[in-house]
Motif scaffolding. Sequence first.
Motif, PDB file in Angstrom:
ATOM      1  N   ARG A  66       3.075 -14.947  -0.103  1.00 21.85           N
ATOM      2  CA  ARG A  66       2.701 -13.577  -0.476  1.00 21.85           C
ATOM      3  C   ARG A  66       1.556 -12.998   0.353  1.00 21.85           C
ATOM      4  O   ARG A  66       1.650 -11.854   0.813  1.00 21.85           O
ATOM      5  N   PRO A  67       0.457 -13.744   0.523  1.00 22.44           N
ATOM      6  CA  PRO A  67      -0.635 -13.174   1.331  1.00 22.44           C
ATOM      7  C   PRO A  67      -0.195 -12.784   2.745  1.00 22.44           C
ATOM      8  O   PRO A  67      -0.629 -11.759   3.271  1.00 22.44           O
ATOM      9  N   PHE A  70       1.754  -9.643   2.550  1.00 17.19           N
ATOM     10  CA  PHE A  70       0.829  -8.529   2.336  1.00 17.19           C
ATOM     11  C   PHE A  70       0.264  -8.042   3.658  1.00 17.19           C
ATOM     12  O   PHE A  70       0.225  -6.848   3.930  1.00 17.19           O
ATOM     13  N   LEU A  73       2.889  -6.183   5.700  1.00 15.65           N
ATOM     14  CA  LEU A  73       3.220  -4.828   5.240  1.00 15.65           C
ATOM     15  C   LEU A  73       2.475  -3.769   6.034  1.00 15.65           C
ATOM     16  O   LEU A  73       2.960  -2.662   6.230  1.00 15.65           O
ATOM     17  N   LEU A  87       9.076  -9.003  -0.501  1.00 17.52           N
ATOM     18  CA  LEU A  87       7.991  -9.204  -1.475  1.00 17.52           C
ATOM     19  C   LEU A  87       8.486  -9.058  -2.900  1.00 17.52           C
ATOM     20  O   LEU A  87       8.097  -9.809  -3.797  1.00 17.52           O
ATOM     21  N   ARG A 102      -2.007  -4.781 -12.602  1.00 13.93           N
ATOM     22  CA  ARG A 102      -1.812  -4.229 -11.257  1.00 13.93           C
ATOM     23  C   ARG A 102      -0.338  -4.271 -10.863  1.00 13.93           C
ATOM     24  O   ARG A 102       0.189  -3.340 -10.267  1.00 13.93           O
ATOM     25  N   ILE A 103       0.322  -5.359 -11.203  1.00 18.75           N
ATOM     26  CA  ILE A 103       1.730  -5.439 -10.818  1.00 18.75           C
ATOM     27  C   ILE A 103       2.566  -4.574 -11.753  1.00 18.75           C
ATOM     28  O   ILE A 103       3.586  -4.004 -11.338  1.00 18.75           O
TER      29      ILE A 103
ATOM     30  N   ASN B 153      -0.273  -2.791  -3.281  1.00 15.83           N
ATOM     31  CA  ASN B 153       0.234  -4.154  -3.172  1.00 15.83           C
ATOM     32  C   ASN B 153      -0.830  -5.231  -3.286  1.00 15.83           C
ATOM     33  O   ASN B 153      -0.579  -6.384  -2.964  1.00 15.83           O
ATOM     34  N   GLU B 154      -2.005  -4.866  -3.775  1.00 18.00           N
ATOM     35  CA  GLU B 154      -3.083  -5.854  -3.838  1.00 18.00           C
ATOM     36  C   GLU B 154      -2.734  -7.009  -4.773  1.00 18.00           C
ATOM     37  O   GLU B 154      -3.280  -8.093  -4.654  1.00 18.00           O
ATOM     38  N   TRP B 155      -1.781  -6.815  -5.670  1.00 14.61           N
ATOM     39  CA  TRP B 155      -1.395  -7.926  -6.544  1.00 14.61           C
ATOM     40  C   TRP B 155      -0.816  -9.080  -5.732  1.00 14.61           C
ATOM     41  O   TRP B 155      -0.829 -10.218  -6.158  1.00 14.61           O
ATOM     42  N   ALA B 156      -0.317  -8.763  -4.542  1.00 16.40           N
ATOM     43  CA  ALA B 156       0.292  -9.798  -3.711  1.00 16.40           C
ATOM     44  C   ALA B 156      -0.712 -10.488  -2.806  1.00 16.40           C
ATOM     45  O   ALA B 156      -0.424 -11.521  -2.222  1.00 16.40           O
ATOM     46  N   GLU B 157      -1.917  -9.915  -2.725  1.00 13.64           N
ATOM     47  CA  GLU B 157      -2.841 -10.343  -1.674  1.00 13.64           C
ATOM     48  C   GLU B 157      -3.230 -11.805  -1.753  1.00 13.64           C
ATOM     49  O   GLU B 157      -3.309 -12.499  -0.757  1.00 13.64           O
ATOM     50  N   ASP B 158      -3.514 -12.271  -2.957  1.00 12.84           N
ATOM     51  CA  ASP B 158      -3.962 -13.664  -2.976  1.00 12.84           C
ATOM     52  C   ASP B 158      -3.095 -14.575  -3.825  1.00 12.84           C
ATOM     53  O   ASP B 158      -3.483 -15.654  -4.200  1.00 12.84           O
TER      54      ASP B 158
END
Lengths: 576, 159
Positions: A66-67, A70, A73, A87, A102-103, B153-158
């Motif tokens: 995922r990172p 990100f 993207l 994703l 957030r999601i 998309n910050e939920w995917a960041e970490d």
Amino acid sequence: MFSRALYLVSRSLASQLHSRAPPDRGGDSDSDADAEPFNTLDLNTATTRALALPEILERIGSYLDRPSLFNGLLVSRHFYESFLSVLWLSIQLRIAHPSFPRILEQLEKNLSRIRDLTIEDISTGNVGQTDSDEDDDEDSVDDVGGRGAVFRGYLHRLRSIEILSRNDLSLLQCLTLDCGFPANSASTSVHILNSCQGKFSGLKHLDVGLLSNTRDRRYIHQILDTYPLLESLRVVWSAQSPLLTEDQGPLEQERQHPTKRLSLRRLHLTGLQWPEQEFLRLVQQCPQLEELTIRGASKARWGWTISTVDRFAEFCPHISRLHIDPGYGSDFEDALLARLLETLSGLRSLHVPRCDLGPETFKVLKDRIGQMEELNVAFTRKPGVDGRKLVQLMTRARNLRYLDASGVSLDPWLFYVTQQQEEQQQQEPGQDAHEDIPEWGRIRPQPSAPVTSWACRKLEVISIGFATLHVNTRQCQSIYANLSNLPNLRRIHILPNHFPINFESGLAQLALLRRLTHFDAHSTEKAISEDVIKWMGTTWPKLQVLRLYIDGKEKRALVKSWLRDVGRDDVRVEAD
Amino acid sequence: MPVILVSSDNQDFKVDKEVAERSILIKNMLEDVGESDSPIPLPNVTAAVLTKVIEYCEHHRNDPVQVPEETDDPRKRSNDIEEWDMKFMQVDQEMLFEIILAANYLDIKPLLDVGCKTVANIIKGKTPEEIRKAFNIVNDFTPEEEAQIKKENEWAEDR
């Protein structure tokens, strides 16, 4: 937007060209741009052509975590489009997690991209069981822990169900509902399935973990009716939940022609027992079934007969993987196991832990072991002589990749005998050293009988335990020798009490196992030396996990530091 | 039984049928054409790239043919690359992508996967700017757009 893109491209081109221009050249940027060829951004390279294809970029994205996705993207619009699909392909909604809101914001507009959805809800537990460390602080004004968390979880759960139930979910292929905590009557799994009845019309894989408020077997039929395209179904009933609805008895109006679930290939049922009639009623509907797992409740009465097995084989002739775990104290006899092996001709994988593995099954296994790829006879209830038979089976198990014989008391002398026989074949038969061998250990096949080493050279995972409390050095030498003959071994699990893991007992022979990723001997109750740890770190390049007897955090840190000394920071050290 | 493959720059390559059929495209062509001995033209693949592709197919000639449904399940995707494949892929970036394009055209899924895994390993751990530099990509976002994407998309960041 198009013109903005052009503007950006030309601006970026110009800046690149400027930086290449020699410092003494004056004049405006246009003449510089005309003079330099545009080969710094040749759009016809293989790199550009390949990355321009969405299917290639998506395939690359499917290998990214995922990172990294990100970061990807933000590279360019094209990357954004491709990576966004990747994703959202597979999503975990952890309802009780602080990052969940957030999601949730992005969920609705991206629902149609999701193919694989997991919903984890552990917020249905009691107060104080979520993210609160302050159970004793009853006067806490801010609702950070305890009831606050549960309430938040409740709201999140409602909100996600609301979003799911008002959208088209027909593109979803895999759904996993893991409600985590079984105690509550408002089971999220059931709530979701009921609220979204019929919405998941394209569903191929459904995994309902910890169904807690119904023991009604008709629920399975209901699920199979609702999702006709289902290829695999896994349902786990909680053993601990209060029974809120019990089995309502046989289905009303026994159907003359039961519906055939032609897509269903894999069925996994844990936590309920399946008496003969219920079981046959279910499997009769699944003629294409390839994989069946039934893990019953402990001390359950199965009541199966030979005829049950025969009819099962008739209804489901394509079974290749079978996992039956009757639970502790339950009955599943040797004769039934033997019959399963006889009638299911396509069987490649057999997991029957805690079953009564006995002489009848061994008789059939002798003929069938050659085609078996997986065998699990862990904690079978008739140890002793079966250990010897099990080892003898290994001389024919040429396709076996997975063996779990943990809890089967293997006589370590069996390995010794095997190896010694080989040596005898090479030299003249000399005097055996009888003094170390106990009486029963001298019973061995005649020297004239052909003795081969283990044929299971495809074996990747082995889990074994030994009958004696102490395995001595000489026994260990031959055990290690046998293991070293298995070049494809990836995971070794040893469950004895005192199993020496040192060089005197022949550990170095395992240097041949270049593919080893897991070495687990955590119950050996003997601390392992620095030399051995460092040897393991340097000799096994693919090692990922070491599970050993390590007492205390300081000792664990010490083992990690030894591994660090040989550059193996990446190895995970697990202790009990 | 040998088969003749012709690269875009008109070089002939004689390979065993079994090796050539690792390419589903070629396999289907051979089935359509039947017993004919005529060479198979591959106008999208140069000799240099075809050499590498054939080398891969020769080495993997005895691998079991992958069942499509198993490999398409995203959850079963493994990121491991075999030692031999890793050495095979130690080529310059242009050749890496040429191999990917060829594997895509010729429909050799395992080779395509190895190529894509290799590129994924290049991308891992890099910032967006580093990725752009590595592959010569233009940034066509405005700063506002970038900020919005980050926020959404910050939920995917970490994770």
